[in-house]
Scaffold this motif. Structure first.
Motif, PDB file in Angstrom:
ATOM      1  N   VAL A   1      -8.870   5.713  -2.754  1.00 36.10           N
ATOM      2  CA  VAL A   1      -8.178   4.489  -3.153  1.00 36.10           C
ATOM      3  C   VAL A   1      -8.341   4.305  -4.662  1.00 36.10           C
TER       4      VAL A   1
ATOM      5  N   ASN B   1      -8.674   8.743   2.635  1.00 42.96           N
ATOM      6  CA  ASN B   1      -8.039   9.045   1.353  1.00 42.96           C
ATOM      7  C   ASN B   1      -8.902   8.478   0.223  1.00 42.96           C
TER       8      ASN B   1
ATOM      9  N   MET C   1       4.308   8.929  -4.072  1.00 46.94           N
ATOM     10  CA  MET C   1       3.622   7.841  -3.375  1.00 46.94           C
ATOM     11  C   MET C   1       4.632   7.077  -2.523  1.00 46.94           C
TER      12      MET C   1
ATOM     13  N   TRP D   1       3.279  -0.260   2.863  1.00 49.69           N
ATOM     14  CA  TRP D   1       2.966  -1.255   3.890  1.00 49.69           C
ATOM     15  C   TRP D   1       2.623  -2.544   3.168  1.00 49.69           C
TER      16      TRP D   1
ATOM     17  N   GLU E   1      -4.667  13.270  -0.739  1.00 51.45           N
ATOM     18  CA  GLU E   1      -3.976  12.003  -0.523  1.00 51.45           C
ATOM     19  C   GLU E   1      -4.703  10.857  -1.202  1.00 51.45           C
TER      20      GLU E   1
ATOM     21  N   THR F   1      -3.730  -2.759 -10.136  1.00 48.01           N
ATOM     22  CA  THR F   1      -4.149  -2.568  -8.744  1.00 48.01           C
ATOM     23  C   THR F   1      -5.463  -3.302  -8.553  1.00 48.01           C
TER      24      THR F   1
ATOM     25  N   ARG G   1      -4.309   6.476  -2.410  1.00 50.15           N
ATOM     26  CA  ARG G   1      -3.680   5.195  -2.081  1.00 50.15           C
ATOM     27  C   ARG G   1      -3.648   4.326  -3.327  1.00 50.15           C
TER      28      ARG G   1
ATOM     29  N   ASN H   1     -12.284   6.248   0.629  1.00 43.49           N
ATOM     30  CA  ASN H   1     -12.290   5.526   1.887  1.00 43.49           C
ATOM     31  C   ASN H   1     -12.323   6.558   3.019  1.00 43.49           C
TER      32      ASN H   1
ATOM     33  N   ASP I   1      -2.414   0.338  -4.264  1.00 49.27           N
ATOM     34  CA  ASP I   1      -1.901  -0.957  -3.816  1.00 49.27           C
ATOM     35  C   ASP I   1      -1.181  -1.595  -5.004  1.00 49.27           C
TER      36      ASP I   1
ATOM     37  N   LYS J   1       0.858  -1.183   0.000  1.00 47.88           N
ATOM     38  CA  LYS J   1       0.000   0.000   0.000  1.00 47.88           C
ATOM     39  C   LYS J   1       0.889   1.226   0.000  1.00 47.88           C
ATOM     40  N   HIS J   2       0.757   2.064  -1.042  1.00 48.06           N
ATOM     41  CA  HIS J   2       1.499   3.323  -1.131  1.00 48.06           C
ATOM     42  C   HIS J   2       0.505   4.472  -0.995  1.00 48.06           C
ATOM     43  N   THR J   3       0.804   5.429  -0.133  1.00 53.58           N
ATOM     44  CA  THR J   3      -0.064   6.588   0.038  1.00 53.58           C
ATOM     45  C   THR J   3       0.742   7.860  -0.146  1.00 53.58           C
TER      46      THR J   3
END
Length: 268
Positions: free
Chosen positions: A190, A188, A237, A241, A216, A261, A218, A185, A220, A122-124
């Protein structure tokens, strides 16, 4: 350990259980999964909410995804999570089943016959870049082509959640040989799913979706796609995680080279 099918009346209890494990409430995500999947739970023996949950989402006749696997912290190490997983696997039957696992959950899934087939992070961040000029907003008229492409790329029928993209999400964009979706979400926006014929098209979709969302976002990202991961990090990004993608009873269907993604990690 009475297992029951959850109902929309349980959504608040699911949010409380998520908070107990340090997750965001994600009420909209839970509600979507209740609509397209089969939510199961165990009521807390002390009468205070839910002790454990998970959700099975069936794709076509041969694939299923398990998500929202949670056990209340006060009931750790009592076998509730394993019993609920065994129940859902019984419901799935001979289907190939996949899920995303943290390092904490991975040992249980391995004991139940799952194996790791990839890693996602997961990149945010706030995306920095220019619009590609290669994508456009999708309309309902594009849905047929989107569903056809997705079935080809994923090798299974994901039409139930995809038909909800326009109502559930913030935007859907299409490009020559691809499509992408973004949904809000708790904290942020997604971006996912993104399906594309090549990485260049995926970058155009990801970037345009992120810029249109603002703030922001996200993403994945499959860590095997090193070029895409480096591109995303170079555009703001960060803070990845990682989780493991795991599968049981066979291999993941479809062409993973064109899967960039997931819809949400819960849905694959």
């Amino acid at each position: 350990m009475t297992i029951r099918r959850l109902t929309p009346d349980d959504l608040d209890r699911c949010a409380v259980l998520a908070a107990d494990r340090g997750w965001l409430p994600e009420r909209r995500k839970w509600r979507l999964l209740f609509d397209v999947g089969e939510p199961y739970g165990i009521d807390a023996p002390d009468g205070d909410g839910l002790a454990a949950t998970n959700i099975l989402t069936r794709y076509g006749a041969d694939h299923g995804v398990i998500s929202m696997v949670l056990t209340a912290s006060r009931f750790d190490r009592r076998g509730l999570g394993r019993r609920l997983m065994e129940h859902v696997l019984e419901q799935a039957g001979d289907r190939t089943v996949s899920l995303y696992a943290t390092e904490f959950g991975r040992p249980l899934y391995e004991r139940l016959g799952f194996r790791v087939v990839g890693r996602t992070a997961k990149h945010t961040g706030v995306f920095r870049g220019e619009r590609s000029g290669r994508t456009r907003p999708a309309t309902e008229a594009d849905l047929g082509a989107i569903l056809e492409l997705d079935a080809e790329v994923f090798g299974t029928d994901r039409s139930a959640p995809l038909r909800r993209m326009f109502s559930f999400g913030e935007q859907v964009r299409v490009a020559d040989g691809g499509f992408g979706h973004a949904w809000r979400n708790d904290d942020n926006v997604v971006i996912g799913p993104v399906v594309a014929r090549d990485e260049e098209t995926a970058r155009a979709l990801l970037g345009d979706l992120a810029l249109e969302a603002g703030g922001e976002v996200r993403m994945d990202l499959d860590l095997a796609k090193e070029g895409l991961v480096a591109w995303a990090r170079g555009h703001g990004m960060g803070e990845p995680w990682e989780v493991a993608q795991m599968v049981r009873h066979g291999d993941l269907p479809g062409d993973r080279s064109r899967q960039f993604t997931p819809y949400m990690q819960a849905l694959g």
